[in-house]
Design a protein around this motif. Structure first.
Motif, PDB file in Angstrom:
ATOM      1  N   VAL A 111      15.734  37.501  -9.725  1.00  0.00           N
ATOM      2  CA  VAL A 111      14.949  36.404  -9.176  1.00  0.00           C
ATOM      3  C   VAL A 111      14.910  36.563  -7.664  1.00  0.00           C
ATOM      4  CG1 VAL A 111      14.758  33.898  -8.951  1.00  0.00           C
ATOM      5  CG2 VAL A 111      15.727  34.891 -11.048  1.00  0.00           C
ATOM      6  N   ALA A 112      13.717  36.588  -7.092  1.00  0.00           N
ATOM      7  CA  ALA A 112      13.582  36.718  -5.639  1.00  0.00           C
ATOM      8  C   ALA A 112      13.910  35.377  -4.984  1.00  0.00           C
ATOM      9  CB  ALA A 112      12.173  37.163  -5.269  1.00  0.00           C
ATOM     10  N   GLU A 113      14.932  35.370  -4.151  1.00  0.00           N
ATOM     11  CA  GLU A 113      15.319  34.135  -3.479  1.00  0.00           C
ATOM     12  C   GLU A 113      14.399  33.857  -2.301  1.00  0.00           C
ATOM     13  OE1 GLU A 113      19.306  34.445  -2.141  1.00  0.00           O
ATOM     14  OE2 GLU A 113      20.094  35.095  -4.073  1.00  0.00           O
ATOM     15  N   PRO A 114      14.065  32.588  -2.066  1.00  0.00           N
ATOM     16  CA  PRO A 114      13.376  32.238  -0.821  1.00  0.00           C
ATOM     17  C   PRO A 114      14.312  32.444   0.355  1.00  0.00           C
ATOM     18  CG  PRO A 114      14.026  30.255  -1.982  1.00  0.00           C
ATOM     19  CD  PRO A 114      14.315  31.407  -2.909  1.00  0.00           C
ATOM     20  N   THR A 115      13.756  32.558   1.541  1.00  0.00           N
ATOM     21  CA  THR A 115      14.562  32.862   2.712  1.00  0.00           C
ATOM     22  C   THR A 115      15.287  31.626   3.237  1.00  0.00           C
ATOM     23  OG1 THR A 115      12.645  32.502   4.118  1.00  0.00           O
ATOM     24  CG2 THR A 115      13.061  34.759   3.396  1.00  0.00           C
ATOM     25  N   GLY A 116      16.191  31.858   4.177  1.00  0.00           N
ATOM     26  CA  GLY A 116      16.944  30.769   4.772  1.00  0.00           C
ATOM     27  C   GLY A 116      17.832  30.083   3.750  1.00  0.00           C
ATOM     28  N   GLU A 117      17.975  28.769   3.870  1.00  0.00           N
ATOM     29  CA  GLU A 117      18.841  28.015   2.979  1.00  0.00           C
ATOM     30  C   GLU A 117      18.064  27.266   1.903  1.00  0.00           C
ATOM     31  OE1 GLU A 117      21.655  25.690   5.129  1.00  0.00           O
ATOM     32  OE2 GLU A 117      22.554  27.421   6.103  1.00  0.00           O
ATOM     33  N   ALA A 118      16.790  27.590   1.760  1.00  0.00           N
ATOM     34  CA  ALA A 118      15.976  26.931   0.736  1.00  0.00           C
ATOM     35  C   ALA A 118      16.545  27.186  -0.661  1.00  0.00           C
ATOM     36  CB  ALA A 118      14.531  27.422   0.813  1.00  0.00           C
ATOM     37  N   TRP A 119      17.106  28.368  -0.880  1.00  0.00           N
ATOM     38  CA  TRP A 119      17.659  28.694  -2.188  1.00  0.00           C
ATOM     39  C   TRP A 119      18.891  27.841  -2.489  1.00  0.00           C
ATOM     40  CZ3 TRP A 119      15.935  30.305  -6.456  1.00  0.00           C
ATOM     41  CH2 TRP A 119      16.732  30.901  -7.446  1.00  0.00           C
ATOM     42  N   LEU A 120      19.696  27.593  -1.478  1.00  0.00           N
ATOM     43  CA  LEU A 120      20.861  26.730  -1.654  1.00  0.00           C
ATOM     44  C   LEU A 120      20.416  25.336  -2.097  1.00  0.00           C
ATOM     45  CD1 LEU A 120      23.913  26.063  -1.311  1.00  0.00           C
ATOM     46  CD2 LEU A 120      23.389  25.481   1.070  1.00  0.00           C
ATOM     47  N   VAL A 121      19.393  24.808  -1.450  1.00  0.00           N
ATOM     48  CA  VAL A 121      18.885  23.479  -1.805  1.00  0.00           C
ATOM     49  C   VAL A 121      18.376  23.468  -3.245  1.00  0.00           C
ATOM     50  CG1 VAL A 121      17.135  21.733  -1.285  1.00  0.00           C
ATOM     51  CG2 VAL A 121      18.317  22.912   0.584  1.00  0.00           C
ATOM     52  N   GLN A 122      17.648  24.513  -3.622  1.00  0.00           N
ATOM     53  CA  GLN A 122      17.135  24.590  -4.996  1.00  0.00           C
ATOM     54  C   GLN A 122      18.275  24.639  -6.015  1.00  0.00           C
ATOM     55  OE1 GLN A 122      14.065  27.487  -5.846  1.00  0.00           O
ATOM     56  NE2 GLN A 122      13.159  27.283  -3.813  1.00  0.00           N
ATOM     57  N   LEU A 123      19.300  25.428  -5.722  1.00  0.00           N
ATOM     58  CA  LEU A 123      20.432  25.533  -6.638  1.00  0.00           C
ATOM     59  C   LEU A 123      21.164  24.199  -6.768  1.00  0.00           C
ATOM     60  CD1 LEU A 123      21.949  29.003  -5.665  1.00  0.00           C
ATOM     61  CD2 LEU A 123      20.677  28.455  -7.733  1.00  0.00           C
ATOM     62  N   GLU A 124      21.325  23.502  -5.645  1.00  0.00           N
ATOM     63  CA  GLU A 124      22.016  22.214  -5.679  1.00  0.00           C
ATOM     64  C   GLU A 124      21.230  21.195  -6.493  1.00  0.00           C
ATOM     65  OE1 GLU A 124      24.598  22.067  -1.554  1.00  0.00           O
ATOM     66  OE2 GLU A 124      22.467  21.532  -1.463  1.00  0.00           O
ATOM     67  N   GLN A 125      19.927  21.136  -6.254  1.00  0.00           N
ATOM     68  CA  GLN A 125      19.094  20.181  -6.990  1.00  0.00           C
ATOM     69  C   GLN A 125      19.081  20.506  -8.478  1.00  0.00           C
ATOM     70  OE1 GLN A 125      15.373  20.560  -4.868  1.00  0.00           O
ATOM     71  NE2 GLN A 125      15.921  19.004  -3.357  1.00  0.00           N
ATOM     72  N   ALA A 126      18.959  21.789  -8.807  1.00  0.00           N
ATOM     73  CA  ALA A 126      18.935  22.193 -10.209  1.00  0.00           C
ATOM     74  C   ALA A 126      20.266  21.913 -10.892  1.00  0.00           C
ATOM     75  CB  ALA A 126      18.584  23.677 -10.318  1.00  0.00           C
ATOM     76  N   ALA A 127      21.368  22.145 -10.179  1.00  0.00           N
ATOM     77  CA  ALA A 127      22.689  21.930 -10.771  1.00  0.00           C
ATOM     78  C   ALA A 127      22.904  20.460 -11.120  1.00  0.00           C
ATOM     79  CB  ALA A 127      23.775  22.417  -9.812  1.00  0.00           C
ATOM     80  N   ARG A 128      22.348  19.570 -10.304  1.00  0.00           N
ATOM     81  CA  ARG A 128      22.478  18.144 -10.614  1.00  0.00           C
ATOM     82  C   ARG A 128      21.777  17.798 -11.929  1.00  0.00           C
ATOM     83  NH1 ARG A 128      22.348  17.528  -4.835  1.00  0.00           N
ATOM     84  NH2 ARG A 128      20.063  17.342  -4.775  1.00  0.00           N
ATOM     85  N   ALA A 129      20.776  18.606 -12.283  1.00  0.00           N
ATOM     86  CA  ALA A 129      20.064  18.412 -13.540  1.00  0.00           C
ATOM     87  C   ALA A 129      20.629  19.293 -14.651  1.00  0.00           C
ATOM     88  CB  ALA A 129      18.572  18.708 -13.354  1.00  0.00           C
ATOM     89  N   GLY A 130      21.747  19.971 -14.345  1.00  0.00           N
ATOM     90  CA  GLY A 130      22.381  20.827 -15.329  1.00  0.00           C
ATOM     91  C   GLY A 130      21.660  22.136 -15.562  1.00  0.00           C
ATOM     92  N   GLN A 131      20.878  22.583 -14.583  1.00  0.00           N
ATOM     93  CA  GLN A 131      20.097  23.809 -14.728  1.00  0.00           C
ATOM     94  C   GLN A 131      20.498  24.834 -13.672  1.00  0.00           C
ATOM     95  OE1 GLN A 131      16.083  22.360 -14.370  1.00  0.00           O
ATOM     96  NE2 GLN A 131      16.014  21.585 -16.475  1.00  0.00           N
TER      97      GLN A 131
END
Length: 362
Positions: free
Chosen positions: A70-90
């Motif tokens: 999976v190509a990660e977006p640059t900067g810390e956008a990927w961290l934000v996506q992972l955090e939001q997804a984890a809250r939804a169990g994904q």
């Protein structure tokens, strides 16, 4: 590792058949089943392409675990996506390459599943700086890739190689330098502390930071370009328009191989070594597969493969690698590196960014 890699985190070799077979035989049968898979987030561009072509297929051959990169977006956008997804169990990716600062930020929300170091055969051969831990000692991340920022120069303009980062401050460099534009990716505060203040501990206090900023501000008359666009500086370095600065060791090596009159120097204070970690999302159910993956990626032969094919610096001790001296020098150095104070770029981010804007690039 730029141009080789996507910008921003920016970042951004041959496996013997016998080693692959041995690796496969050593893997537990439960993870050699053909239906096993793993989503792995990696930096995009050339970097992802290199992993897809040279690294992931060998891992699948050795283990039977299919990799979906999976190509990660640059900067810390990927961290934000992972955090939001984890809250939804994904988990958009099970394992991800994560910058050091983003790794630290993810720890605050226990985003990373702790890793069992006993499952990594070469854990004891990892350089300590490539083991990221929670405050209580649990392993949060294992070094995935590393690269160096060095002191680069045009050999037509500067006949002799500089020996120290102090060269950036010398009067004859007036209006001749290209330096990275952000505190959090140039690491020039770390360079200043190592070169003039006895080391990074000088940055522990606000007074030490103030002194480092004051010293770094003295370099401003010498800077022609504070760059974010790496290609812009690279072209200016090659032409001699901006004949000195900081840049990526591996990419400079490619320019040399292409016949350009440039050099990359590891100063006596060390090159700046930046890196990214393998981290496992707490929402991932692929804990066993993730451990097999990290175990595989930390094998000496695979570290050599990545150095040759992707251009990354190895994360293991030099003595266990199969790299020749020439191959090792192309991506790394025996000189002790400058390791950025990632903790400060997290805990004092607002202060550092404010002073950086006001005093350095403003």
């Amino acid at each position: 590792m730029k141009k080789l890699l996507d910008t921003s985190i920016s970042r951004r070799s041959v496996l013997a058949a016998g080693a692959a077979v041995a690796g496969a035989l050593a893997m537990p049968s439960i993870v050699r089943a053909q239906d096993k898979s793993l989503k792995v987030g990696v930096y995009g561009g050339y970097f992802k392409k290199s992993f897809d072509e040279h690294i992931f297929p060998e891992f699948t051959k050795a283990t039977g675990i299919a990799v979906e990169s999976v190509a990660e977006p640059t900067g810390e956008a990927w961290l934000v996506q992972l955090e939001q997804a984890a809250r939804a169990g994904q988990a958009p990716a099970d394992l991800s390459m994560m910058s050091q600062t983003a790794t630290l930020k993810g720890q605050a929300s226990e985003l990373w599943t702790p890793l069992d170091s006993s499952k990594f055969k070469h854990f004891g051969e990892l350089l300590p700086r490539f083991i990221n831990k929670y405050p209580d000692g649990r392993v949060a991340g294992i070094g995935a890739v590393a690269w160096y920022i060095t002191l680069v120069s045009n050999t037509d303009v500067f006949k002799e190689a500089p020996t120290s980062w102090a060269a950036l401050w010398e009067p004859d460099k007036k209006d001749k330098l290209g330096l990275l534009a952000l505190a959090s990716n140039s690491f020039l505060l770390d360079v200043t502390a190592k070169t003039f203040m006895g080391g990074s501990k000088a940055l522990d206090s606000d007074d030490g930071l103030d002194k480092a900023f004051a010293k770094l501000a003295e370099v401003k008359p010498n800077v022609r370009l504070w760059y974010r666009d790496e290609a812009q500086f690279e072209q200016a370095l090659k032409s001699g328009e901006i004949p000195m600065g900081q840049y990526y060791h591996d990419v400079t090596g490619l320019a040399i191989a292409d016949g350009f009159h440039v050099r990359s120097t590891f100063p006596k204070e060390g090159g700046i070594q930046d890196s990214g970690n393998w981290v496992l999302s707490k929402a991932s159910k692929k804990v066993d597969e993730a451990h097999v993956f990290i175990d595989y990626m930390t094998q000496p032969s695979i570290q050599g493969l990545m150095s040759r094919k992707v251009g990354t610096a190895p994360t293991l001790e030099r003595k266990v690698l199969d790299l020749t001296d020439k191959e090792f020098a192309a991506v790394s150095s025996e000189i002790e590196p400058i390791i950025p104070r990632y903790d400060l770029y997290v805990s004092k981010a607002d202060l550092i960014n404010q002073k950086w804007t006001e005093l350095i690039v403003g």
